[in-house]
Write an enzyme that holds these catalytic residues in place. Structure first.
Site, mmCIF file in Angstrom:
data_model
loop_
_atom_site.group_PDB
_atom_site.id
_atom_site.type_symbol
_atom_site.label_atom_id
_atom_site.label_comp_id
_atom_site.label_asym_id
_atom_site.label_seq_id
_atom_site.Cartn_x
_atom_site.Cartn_y
_atom_site.Cartn_z
ATOM 1 N N HIS A 185 33.164 41.743 -19.168
ATOM 2 C CA HIS A 185 32.922 41.802 -17.739
ATOM 3 C C HIS A 185 32.749 40.014 -18.116
ATOM 4 O O HIS A 185 32.293 39.617 -19.474
ATOM 5 C CB HIS A 185 31.481 42.417 -17.783
ATOM 6 C CG HIS A 185 30.887 43.356 -16.873
ATOM 7 N ND1 HIS A 185 30.765 44.109 -15.775
ATOM 8 C CD2 HIS A 185 30.867 44.848 -18.330
ATOM 9 C CE1 HIS A 185 30.829 44.653 -15.542
ATOM 10 N NE2 HIS A 185 30.571 45.857 -17.078
ATOM 11 N N CYS A 259 36.386 38.238 -13.256
ATOM 12 C CA CYS A 259 35.352 38.063 -11.792
ATOM 13 C C CYS A 259 35.221 36.862 -11.619
ATOM 14 O O CYS A 259 35.046 36.395 -12.577
ATOM 15 C CB CYS A 259 34.725 38.871 -11.357
ATOM 16 S SG CYS A 259 34.533 40.447 -11.359
ATOM 17 N N ARG A 268 39.234 36.972 -8.839
ATOM 18 C CA ARG A 268 39.426 37.324 -10.588
ATOM 19 C C ARG A 268 40.233 35.257 -11.225
ATOM 20 O O ARG A 268 40.871 34.980 -10.696
ATOM 21 C CB ARG A 268 40.705 38.138 -10.663
ATOM 22 C CG ARG A 268 40.816 39.079 -10.124
ATOM 23 C CD ARG A 268 39.336 40.397 -10.844
ATOM 24 N NE ARG A 268 39.025 41.265 -10.024
ATOM 25 C CZ ARG A 268 37.993 41.717 -9.454
ATOM 26 N NH1 ARG A 268 37.788 40.685 -8.647
ATOM 27 N NH2 ARG A 268 37.619 42.263 -8.267
#
Length: 278
Positions: A185, A259, A268
């Site tokens: 994340h 991300c 990405r």
């Protein structure tokens, strides 16, 4: 006796309508404020509280692994730090790759995908990533002060939302010939990869397993590519969207994906490194 003259009160109906309209507007304002407070609390929970939960659980998992390794516990398993929370933005893996391998499918012996096997660097013996343990390694990034557990798979609920880095199924194990590819994340749920955009060529990426330590050196960064650019996690990583980005020779690579831009999952961000020879 005088005749009484009726008194007519002007505007009483208009004032009543105004009062009714004011009441409606007041009720509407209260509703908007209430909804705003609820949304704010949800944002605080998602951005702040889930981070606290995931960071605490991930660090406990790191300590559990280190205790297990120090004690010589055969299973190497630690506390499965559950962080909870709903799916959050910031760590969508590269699309087109299954979230979980079926019974460790795609691995042979030392954890290298069957289609990309080859001898590892002479100075290291490639480690096989366990198929089912919730976390089996620790990634350390000295430049960022990052210490994060590594688990198999890139499923949000069982891996990424716990604040772990997740290994893409079918990619090489730590220290092995091929590509040891990880997702994490960037925002919410521990956001371990939030600042990987700050990594520069020569920075160390250290992977620790029981009795083994592999040091990779950051080589290249791809600041933006699409979510379906599966070439970035290929055994020889090279973008299929931007073919001039990546590598062309076999080797022992590490890939970090997250991300970008922040608080979005539109694109990405990719960081590549190569195994440092001892």
């Amino acid at each position: 006796m005088r005749d009484r003259v009726p008194v007519v009160v002007q505007g009483s109906g208009r004032r009543g309508r105004r009062a009714g309209l004011a009441g409606v507007l007041w009720a509407g304002a209260e509703l908007i404020v209430t909804v705003g407070v609820v949304v704010l609390l949800l944002v605080v929970h998602q951005v702040w509280w889930t981070n606290r939960q995931a960071v605490a659980a991930a660090q406990e998992q790191v300590r559990a692994l280190e205790r297990a390794w120090g004690d010589g516990d055969g299973d190497g398993d630690g506390a499965d730090g559950e962080a909870g929370g709903a799916d959050g933005g910031g760590a969508e893996p590269v699309a087109g790759i299954p979230s979980e391998p079926a019974d460790g499918a795609g691995y042979e012996g030392d954890g290298v995908p069957a289609a990309g096997r080859g001898p590892g660097p002479a100075a290291t013996r490639p480690a096989r990533a366990p198929d089912r343990e919730p976390a089996y390694a620790v990634l350390r990034v000295p430049r960022l002060g990052l210490v994060v557990p590594v688990a198999q798979g890139v499923d949000k609920r069982s891996v990424l939302d716990k604040g772990y880095a997740g290994q893409y199924p079918g990619t090489a194990g730590p220290g092995a010939q091929g590509n040891f590819a990880l997702a994490g994340h960037r925002n919410t749920h521990g956001e371990p990869f939030r600042y990987i955009n700050r990594l520069r060529a020569g920075d160390e990426l250290i992977v620790e397993m029981r009795g083994r330590r592999y040091t990779y050196m950051v080589g290249k960064t791809l600041s933006q590519t699409t979510e379906r650019d599966t070439g970035v996690i290929a055994p020889v990583p090279r973008s299929v969207v931007k073919p001039d980005q990546g590598y062309s020779e076999p080797g022992a690579y590490i890939t970090l994906t997250t991300c970008t831009p922040e608080y979005s999952s539109k694109y990405r961000l990719v960081v590549w490194g190569t195994l440092k020879s001892s």
